[in-house]
Design an enzyme around this catalytic site. Structure first.
Site, mmCIF file in Angstrom:
data_model
loop_
_atom_site.group_PDB
_atom_site.id
_atom_site.type_symbol
_atom_site.label_atom_id
_atom_site.label_comp_id
_atom_site.label_asym_id
_atom_site.label_seq_id
_atom_site.Cartn_x
_atom_site.Cartn_y
_atom_site.Cartn_z
ATOM 1 N N ASP A 101 33.872 19.976 1.624
ATOM 2 C CA ASP A 101 34.206 18.888 2.539
ATOM 3 C C ASP A 101 32.958 18.037 2.728
ATOM 4 O OD1 ASP A 101 35.789 17.470 4.445
ATOM 5 O OD2 ASP A 101 36.786 19.353 4.935
ATOM 6 N N ASP A 204 35.796 13.262 4.181
ATOM 7 C CA ASP A 204 36.370 13.094 5.511
ATOM 8 C C ASP A 204 36.301 11.633 5.948
ATOM 9 O OD1 ASP A 204 37.305 14.625 7.970
ATOM 10 O OD2 ASP A 204 35.581 13.562 8.808
ATOM 11 N N GLU A 263 39.954 11.152 2.202
ATOM 12 C CA GLU A 263 40.829 11.145 3.375
ATOM 13 C C GLU A 263 40.734 9.769 4.022
ATOM 14 O OE1 GLU A 263 41.443 13.571 7.571
ATOM 15 O OE2 GLU A 263 39.496 12.753 7.035
ATOM 16 N N HIS A 335 44.247 21.432 8.244
ATOM 17 C CA HIS A 335 43.577 21.909 9.460
ATOM 18 C C HIS A 335 43.797 20.995 10.658
ATOM 19 C CE1 HIS A 335 40.895 18.936 7.746
ATOM 20 N NE2 HIS A 335 40.248 18.877 8.895
ATOM 21 N N ASP A 336 44.323 19.794 10.426
ATOM 22 C CA ASP A 336 44.557 18.840 11.510
ATOM 23 C C ASP A 336 46.027 18.697 11.878
ATOM 24 O OD1 ASP A 336 41.907 18.109 11.954
ATOM 25 O OD2 ASP A 336 41.958 16.495 10.468
#
Length: 563
Positions: A101, A204, A263, A335-336
Site C-alpha cells: 500500500d 491510496d 485508488e 478494509h473500508d
C-alpha cells in the site's frame, strides 16, 4: 478489441490482507507479518496471484497504519524488515506477488519531514506540506472544507500560527506535490521497495495528490455551513503529469512484471480511461467507488437498500467505458467497506452461503481484475456491535462524537454505525471455531465476530460446496478461461429488479453469467430463452438434489456456455 498479448494481471486475482486482523503469530492480539507467512498455504490453496498488504510501515496507528512516520521501516507491531523480506521471498516461491500500500497523499504528523516542516516558517521543508495563514472572522480556517474523518480539514499549529491541511485525520498532514523535492523523495522510496522485491503498489487516494494551489472553497453544500472544495483536490490540474512522471522515474523498464493500482474516490469513467490508457503510461488500473455508494442516502451513515437496476447501470457503464481502453478493479469488500454478504446479500442462515457465492460469481463474471478481501472467501459477515465503545475505527468514532454533540439520539447513532462502520471489515479472520477464531492466543485488538464458531476456514476447507470451495473454482476458471478474462461484455435484462445477467464473448465462445440476486425463484427460459440447454460451466447450487436447471432458485448463480 481483445489484445494479442494482454498483461499478466488481466488473468490474475488479487487478495487483500489487512495485516492487523489477518493472523497473529506472537499472541499480542494484533496480526503480523509472520502470521501472514503462516497462512501462505491457505492463499496458495485459494489460488490467488497477488497479495496486497495494507500498510505495515512504521506508524503511530492513528488511522491503523495509513498515517506513516517512516516509509522505509516496518512498524514493530507487525514485525521487522527481515520478516517482510521473508514473507516476500516465501510468497515468490509459491508464485504469489506482493503489492504494498502506497500512502503518499499524506504522512503522519510524526514523520520527520513534517516535524521539520512545522518547526518554523523558514525551515527548508516548510513547503513540503500545505500551510496557510488564518482568515479573519468567525471561521479562521483557510477554507471551509470538511475532513473525510469529520471536522475541518485545517489544524492550527500553535508554534508558527499557521494552519496545515489534512484531508483526513489531523495527524495526517497532506504532502505538497507541487514541490519537486517531495516527488523526488517519494520516487526514491518507491524504487527502494521495488529493489527489495515488492511487485507493485496499490496507491491510496492517489487522485488527491494534485491540488489547485489556490485551495479555493467550492459552492455551499445544501443544509451545511461548510463548502465543498473537492474541485481543488480531486483530479487536480497536474495529476496526469505527476502520474506520468512517477511512471518514468519508478516503473519504466520493469513495469511488465509489476502492477500499479490507483485508488481514486470520485473518479469518472472518462478519467479512468485516461489514467489507465497504456499509451499514456500512468497506471495499470483504478479502484473506483461508484458501485459502493449506490446504497447511500445523504451519506454512508444513511444506508438504503441497493436497487439492482442501479448496480446494472453502474457496472454496465464501467464495462462499456473501459472496453477498448483502460482497466478496472472488481471488488465488493475491502478494509473500508462493510461485508458484502450483509450489505448486498442475505446473511440469514437460510441464504448466507448462497448469497455469498452468488455475489462472488456476479463480480468475477466481469472484465477487470477481481479482488478478494480477507474472509470474503468464507462468507464473513458484519459483526454485532453492542455499543459505540466496541468500535475502533477513527472515522466511526469521530462521526459518533460529532453526531452526539449535535444532539443526535445515541441509539440512532449506534444504529447507523452498525451496518456502515469500516470495523465490519476489520474483525479478525475466522480460521477455526476455537476461542478468538484461531486468530490469536491473546486478547484481540477488536472483538471476533461471534459467528466464527460456525463460519470459519477449518469448517469449509474440505467441504466441496462451501463458500471457500466456490471461490477456488471461480479463481481457477478466471485463470483458465480467456473469455472470462478478456471477452466483450453485454448487459442483459437491464430493467429486471432481481436477476443480473450478462454475456462475455470472444471469437471462440459466449459465456452467459446469470445471477438471481433475491430469494424469489424465476423460470430461466422465460427470462433468457438462449439459456435453455446451455452447458453449465460453474454453478453455486447445482450440487443439490432439488436443483432444477429450468429454475433460478434463491441466490442461484450460474456461468453457462451458450451453444
Amino acid at each position: 478489441m481483445i489484445p494479442a498479448n494482454p498483461p499478466w494481471w488481466t488473468a490474475a486475482v488479487v487478495y487483500q490482507v489487512y495485516p492487523r486482523s489477518f493472523a497473529d503469530s506472537d499472541g499480542d492480539g494484533i496480526g503480523d507479518l509472520n502470521g501472514i507467512r503462516g497462512k501462505l498455504d491457505h492463499l496458495t490453496d485459494l489460488g490467488v496471484d497477488v497479495v496486497w498488504l495494507s500498510p505495515v510501515y512504521r506508524s503511530p496507528q492513528d488511522d491503523n497504519g495509513y498515517d506513516i512516520s517512516d516509509y522505509r521501516d516496518v512498524d514493530p507491531v507487525f514485525g521487522t524488515l527481515a520478516d517482510l523480506d521473508a514473507l516476500i521471498a516465501e510468497a515468490h516461491e509459491r508464485g504469489i506477488r506482493i503489492v504494498m500500500d502506497l500512502v503518499v497523499n499524506h504522512t503522519s504528523d510524526e514523520h520527520p519531514w513534517f516535524v521539520e516542516s512545522r518547526s518554523s516558517t523558514t525551515n527548508p521543508k516548510r513547503d513540503w506540506y500545505w500551510w496557510r495563514d488564518p482568515r479573519d472572522g468567525e471561521h479562521p480556517e483557510p477554507t471551509s472544507w470538511q475532513s473525510f474523518f469529520s471536522g475541518p480539514t485545517w489544524e492550527l499549529d500553535e508554534t508558527t500560527g499557521q494552519y496545515y491541511l489534512h484531508l483526513f485525520s489531523r495527524k495526517q498532514p497532506d504532502l505538497n506535490w507541487e514541490n519537486p523535492e517531495v516527488r523526488a523523495a517519494v520516487h526514491e522510496m518507491m524504487r527502494w521497495w521495488l529493489d527489495r522485491g515488492v511487485d507493485g503498489f496499490r496507491m491510496d487516494v492517489i487522485n488527491m495528490i494534485s491540488k489547485h494551489p489556490d485551495l479555493a472553497d467550492g459552492p455551499p453544500i445544501p443544509g451545511s455551513p461548510w463548502t465543498d472544495g473537492s474541485a481543488s483536490y480531486l483530479f487536480g490540474p497536474r495529476l496526469h503529469e505527476f502520474l506520468a512522471e512517477m511512471h518514468r522515474e519508478v516503473f519504466a523498464g520493469r513495469d511488465a512484471q509489476l502492477i500499479t493500482v490507483g485508488e481514486m474516490p470520485g473518479v469518472t469513467v472518462d478519467q479512468a480511461r485516461q489514467v489507465t490508457d497504456p499509451a499514456r503510461a500512468e497506471l495499470d488500473m483504478v479502484f473506483q467507488f461508484e458501485h459502493v455508494g449506490l446504497d447511500h442516502g445523504a451519506d454512508k451513515w444513511d444506508p438504503r437498500p441497493l436497487r439492482l437496476t442501479d448496480l446494472k447501470a453502474s457496472f454496465g457503464r464501467w464495462q462499456e467505458g473501459l472496453a477498448d481502453v483502460g482497466w478496472n478493479s472488481l471488488y465488493w469488500d475491502n478494509h473500508d467497506q462493510p461485508r458484502a454478504v450483509s450489505r448486498f446479500g442475505d446473511d440469514s442462515p437460510a441464504h448466507r452461503r448462497d448469497s455469498a457465492t452468488c455475489l462472488a460469481t456476479l463480480l468475477h463474471g466481469h472484465r477487470g481484475t477481481p479482488y478478494v478481501y480477507q474472509g470474503e472467501e468464507i462468507g464473513m459477515a458484519n459483526s454485532t456491535w453492542g455499543s459505540v465503545r466496541d468500535f475502533r475505527d477513527i472515522e466511526s468514532l469521530n462521526h459518533a462524537a460529532e453526531a452526539t454533540a449535535r444532539g443526535a439520539d445515541p441509539d440512532e447513532v449506534l444504529a447507523a454505525l452498525r451496518p456502515a462502520s469500516r470495523d465490519n471489515a476489520r474483525t479478525p479472520v475466522q480460521w477455526d471455531a476455537t476461542a478468538h477464531a484461531g486468530f490469536t492466543t491473546g486478547e484481540p485488538w477488536i472483538a471476533v465476530n461471534p459467528d466464527h464458531v460456525e463460519w470459519n476456514v477449518a469448517a469449509q476447507r474440505e467441504d466441496p460446496h462451501s463458500v471457500l470451495a466456490h471461490h477456488r473454482a471461480l479463481i481457477a476458471l478466471r485463470h483458465a478461461n480467456r473469455t472470462l478474462q478478456l471477452g466483450r461484455f453485454a448487459m442483459l435484462l437491464p430493467d429486471h429488479e432481481h436477476v443480473y445477467a450478462c454475456t462475455r464473448t470472444t471469437e471462440d465462445e459466449t459465456l452467459l453469467v446469470v445471477c438471481n440476486v433475491s430469494a424469489t425463484p424465476y423460470r430461466l427460459g422465460e427470462l433468457l430463452p438462449e439459456a435453455v440447454g446451455a452447458e453449465l460451466v460453474l454453478g453455486n447450487r447445482d450440487h443439490r438434489p432439488d436443483f432444477d436447471p429450468a429454475v433460478l432458485g434463491p441466490w442461484d448463480a450460474r456461468v453457462l456456455r451458450l451453444r
